[in-house]
Design an enzyme around this catalytic site. Structure first.
Site, PDB file in Angstrom:
ATOM      1  N   ARG A 288       3.137  -1.621  10.584  1.00 23.35           N
ATOM      2  CA  ARG A 288       4.242  -1.742  11.534  1.00 23.35           C
ATOM      3  C   ARG A 288       4.584  -3.145  12.021  1.00 23.35           C
ATOM      4  O   ARG A 288       5.777  -3.438  12.176  1.00 23.35           O
ATOM      5  CB  ARG A 288       4.002  -0.770  12.709  1.00 23.35           C
ATOM      6  CG  ARG A 288       4.190   0.675  12.282  1.00 23.35           C
ATOM      7  CD  ARG A 288       3.534   1.648  13.212  1.00 23.35           C
ATOM      8  NE  ARG A 288       2.083   1.599  13.091  1.00 23.35           N
ATOM      9  CZ  ARG A 288       1.256   2.403  13.731  1.00 23.35           C
ATOM     10  NH1 ARG A 288       1.724   3.293  14.578  1.00 23.35           N
ATOM     11  NH2 ARG A 288      -0.049   2.307  13.545  1.00 23.35           N
TER      12      ARG A 288
ATOM     13  N   THR B  87     -11.935   5.733  10.879  1.00 20.38           N
ATOM     14  CA  THR B  87     -12.014   5.149  12.227  1.00 20.38           C
ATOM     15  C   THR B  87     -11.574   6.146  13.299  1.00 20.38           C
ATOM     16  O   THR B  87     -11.767   5.909  14.488  1.00 20.38           O
ATOM     17  CB  THR B  87     -11.172   3.861  12.341  1.00 20.38           C
ATOM     18  OG1 THR B  87      -9.913   4.101  11.729  1.00 20.38           O
ATOM     19  CG2 THR B  87     -11.843   2.701  11.672  1.00 20.38           C
TER      20      THR B  87
ATOM     21  N   ASP C 167     -13.941  14.395  -4.139  1.00 16.74           N
ATOM     22  CA  ASP C 167     -14.031  15.678  -4.849  1.00 16.74           C
ATOM     23  C   ASP C 167     -15.271  15.636  -5.729  1.00 16.74           C
ATOM     24  O   ASP C 167     -16.061  14.696  -5.636  1.00 16.74           O
ATOM     25  CB  ASP C 167     -12.739  15.873  -5.681  1.00 16.74           C
ATOM     26  CG  ASP C 167     -12.347  17.342  -5.784  1.00 16.74           C
ATOM     27  OD1 ASP C 167     -13.218  18.164  -6.103  1.00 16.74           O
ATOM     28  OD2 ASP C 167     -11.165  17.657  -5.542  1.00 16.74           O
TER      29      ASP C 167
ATOM     30  N   LYS D 169       0.838  -1.200   0.000  1.00 17.07           N
ATOM     31  CA  LYS D 169       0.000   0.000   0.000  1.00 17.07           C
ATOM     32  C   LYS D 169       0.874   1.252   0.000  1.00 17.07           C
ATOM     33  O   LYS D 169       1.734   1.408   0.870  1.00 17.07           O
ATOM     34  CB  LYS D 169      -0.910   0.015   1.237  1.00 17.07           C
ATOM     35  CG  LYS D 169      -1.783   1.258   1.327  1.00 17.07           C
ATOM     36  CD  LYS D 169      -2.861   1.090   2.375  1.00 17.07           C
ATOM     37  CE  LYS D 169      -2.486   1.583   3.738  1.00 17.07           C
ATOM     38  NZ  LYS D 169      -2.462   3.038   3.887  1.00 17.07           N
TER      39      LYS D 169
ATOM     40  N   ASP E 176      -3.547   4.338  -1.892  1.00 16.86           N
ATOM     41  CA  ASP E 176      -4.508   4.777  -0.873  1.00 16.86           C
ATOM     42  C   ASP E 176      -4.493   6.297  -0.769  1.00 16.86           C
ATOM     43  O   ASP E 176      -3.938   6.857   0.169  1.00 16.86           O
ATOM     44  CB  ASP E 176      -4.136   4.109   0.461  1.00 16.86           C
ATOM     45  CG  ASP E 176      -5.155   4.388   1.550  1.00 16.86           C
ATOM     46  OD1 ASP E 176      -6.298   4.764   1.224  1.00 16.86           O
ATOM     47  OD2 ASP E 176      -4.799   4.226   2.736  1.00 16.86           O
TER      48      ASP E 176
ATOM     49  N   LYS F 163      -7.470   8.084  -1.117  1.00 17.03           N
ATOM     50  CA  LYS F 163      -8.811   8.464  -0.624  1.00 17.03           C
ATOM     51  C   LYS F 163      -9.385   9.674  -1.369  1.00 17.03           C
ATOM     52  O   LYS F 163      -9.638  10.732  -0.785  1.00 17.03           O
ATOM     53  CB  LYS F 163      -8.773   8.745   0.883  1.00 17.03           C
ATOM     54  CG  LYS F 163      -8.340   7.550   1.714  1.00 17.03           C
ATOM     55  CD  LYS F 163      -8.463   7.820   3.203  1.00 17.03           C
ATOM     56  CE  LYS F 163      -8.075   6.632   4.038  1.00 17.03           C
ATOM     57  NZ  LYS F 163      -6.654   6.266   3.971  1.00 17.03           N
TER      58      LYS F 163
HETATM   59  O1  C5P Z   1       1.087   0.130  11.035  1.00 14.42           O
HETATM   60  P1  C5P Z   1      -0.370  -0.263  10.942  1.00 14.42           P
HETATM   61  O2  C5P Z   1      -0.573  -1.752  10.771  1.00 14.42           O
HETATM   62  O3  C5P Z   1      -1.202   0.315  12.044  1.00 14.42           O
HETATM   63  O4  C5P Z   1      -0.827   0.417   9.563  1.00 14.42           O
HETATM   64  C1  C5P Z   1      -2.147   0.360   9.128  1.00 14.42           C
HETATM   65  C2  C5P Z   1      -2.313   1.116   7.860  1.00 14.42           C
HETATM   66  O5  C5P Z   1      -3.704   1.163   7.547  1.00 14.42           O
HETATM   67  C3  C5P Z   1      -1.831   2.553   7.886  1.00 14.42           C
HETATM   68  O6  C5P Z   1      -1.354   2.876   6.567  1.00 14.42           O
HETATM   69  C4  C5P Z   1      -3.081   3.328   8.197  1.00 14.42           C
HETATM   70  O7  C5P Z   1      -3.052   4.641   7.696  1.00 14.42           O
HETATM   71  C5  C5P Z   1      -4.142   2.514   7.479  1.00 14.42           C
HETATM   72  N1  C5P Z   1      -5.487   2.672   8.003  1.00 14.42           N
HETATM   73  C6  C5P Z   1      -5.822   2.423   9.319  1.00 14.42           C
HETATM   74  N2  C5P Z   1      -7.101   2.588   9.761  1.00 14.42           N
HETATM   75  C7  C5P Z   1      -8.040   2.964   8.910  1.00 14.42           C
HETATM   76  C8  C5P Z   1      -7.730   3.204   7.573  1.00 14.42           C
HETATM   77  C9  C5P Z   1      -6.431   3.046   7.162  1.00 14.42           C
HETATM   78  O8  C5P Z   1      -4.971   2.040  10.103  1.00 14.42           O
HETATM   79  N3  C5P Z   1      -9.275   3.081   9.340  1.00 14.42           N
END
Ligand code: C5P
Length: 234
Positions: free
Chosen positions: A211, A120, A66, A34, A61, A63
């Site tokens: 992460r 979220t 517009d 992503k 991603d 998003k």
């Molecule tokens: O590091 P981690 O596993 O938390 O990363 C999750 C990814 O998913 C990040 O790129 C974050 O921006 C994205 N994301 C999220 N929650 C959402 C939408 C996207 O954590 N509701």
């Protein structure tokens, strides 16, 4: 036939060197990646082409949200880049979603269009301030239904909501879920986390994981462990 390549690694790194170091260790048959707003704003389509040239499917991603004409053009430009999946906000409305769908309908390699329902990070109070008299789950359900009606391929949702949405939506409507943490991993800034296996059981089609893999001492081994956890579950 279910897609077995279910893990999408969120490349939330600030520099190209770190991205390339990680990608050189990974196998495109074992994961997708992503590219989000930070990386894209810094390195743009050049980096997307480079990652794509290494054989990885890219989830762009950005998003989009517009007016219909602008989103339709942006989606067409993303399709030209050859991305596998991209995001847009369901809150942009039916006309915007349909314009996006129409923009890619004749593409040879049509990207999957996935709508973001409610971020979220937003809670009940935020909805109330915006004049929305529904609970966050009700709002997610409403926007997910709209996305389905307007020809989207799926939605991004919290893994904690996936079970409810699975009951409401078409069986082949994709649920893409972040907020995934293998047992024993730090939650970081995620509030409601779900394990990879639980997310698949709830009906997730693709797991967005950042992460836990990108910061692991051995990212390849960590990915393999997660693959093992979910193998045979789909
Ligand atoms: O590091 P981690 O596993 O938390 O990363 C999750 C990814 O998913 C990040 O790129 C974050 O921006 C994205 N994301 C999220 N929650 C959402 C939408 C996207 O954590 N509701």
């Amino acid at each position: 036939m279910q897609d077995q390549n279910k893990i999408i690694i969120a490349l939330d790194m600030a520099n190209e060197h770190d991205v390339m170091t990680l990608l050189r260790q990974l196998d495109p048959a074992q994961c997708r990646v992503k590219v989000g707003k930070e990386l894209f704003t810094r390195y743009g389509p050049t980096l997307v082409r480079q990652i794509s040239g290494m054989g990885f499917d890219i989830f762009l991603d950005l998003k989009f949200h517009d007016i219909p004409n602008t989103v339709s053009k942006a989606v067409a430009a993303a399709a030209e880049l050859g991305v596998w999946m991209l995001t847009l906000h369901a809150a942009g409305g039916a006309e915007m979603l349909r314009a996006a769908r129409d923009a890619v309908s004749t593409c040879e390699h049509k990207p999957l269009l996935v709508a973001v329902t409610l971020l979220t990070s937003l809670e009940q109070d935020d909805l109330t301030v915006q004049g929305v008299q529904r609970t966050p789950l009700e709002q997610v359900q409403r926007l997910a239904s709209l996305a389905q009606e307007c020809g989207m391929d799926g939605v991004v949702c919290s893994a904690a909501e996936a079970g409810e949405l699975r009951k409401l939506l078409r069986k082949d409507f994709l649920l893409v879920t972040p907020g995934i943490r293998p047992q024993g991993d730090a939650a970081n800034d995620q509030k409601r986390i779900v394990t990879p296996a639980a997310a698949i059981l709830e009906g997730s089609d693709y797991l967005v994981i950042g992460r836990p893999i990108t910061r692991a001492r051995e990212p390849v081994e960590k990915l393999a462990l997660i693959q093992q956890e979910i193998s045979g579950m789909h």
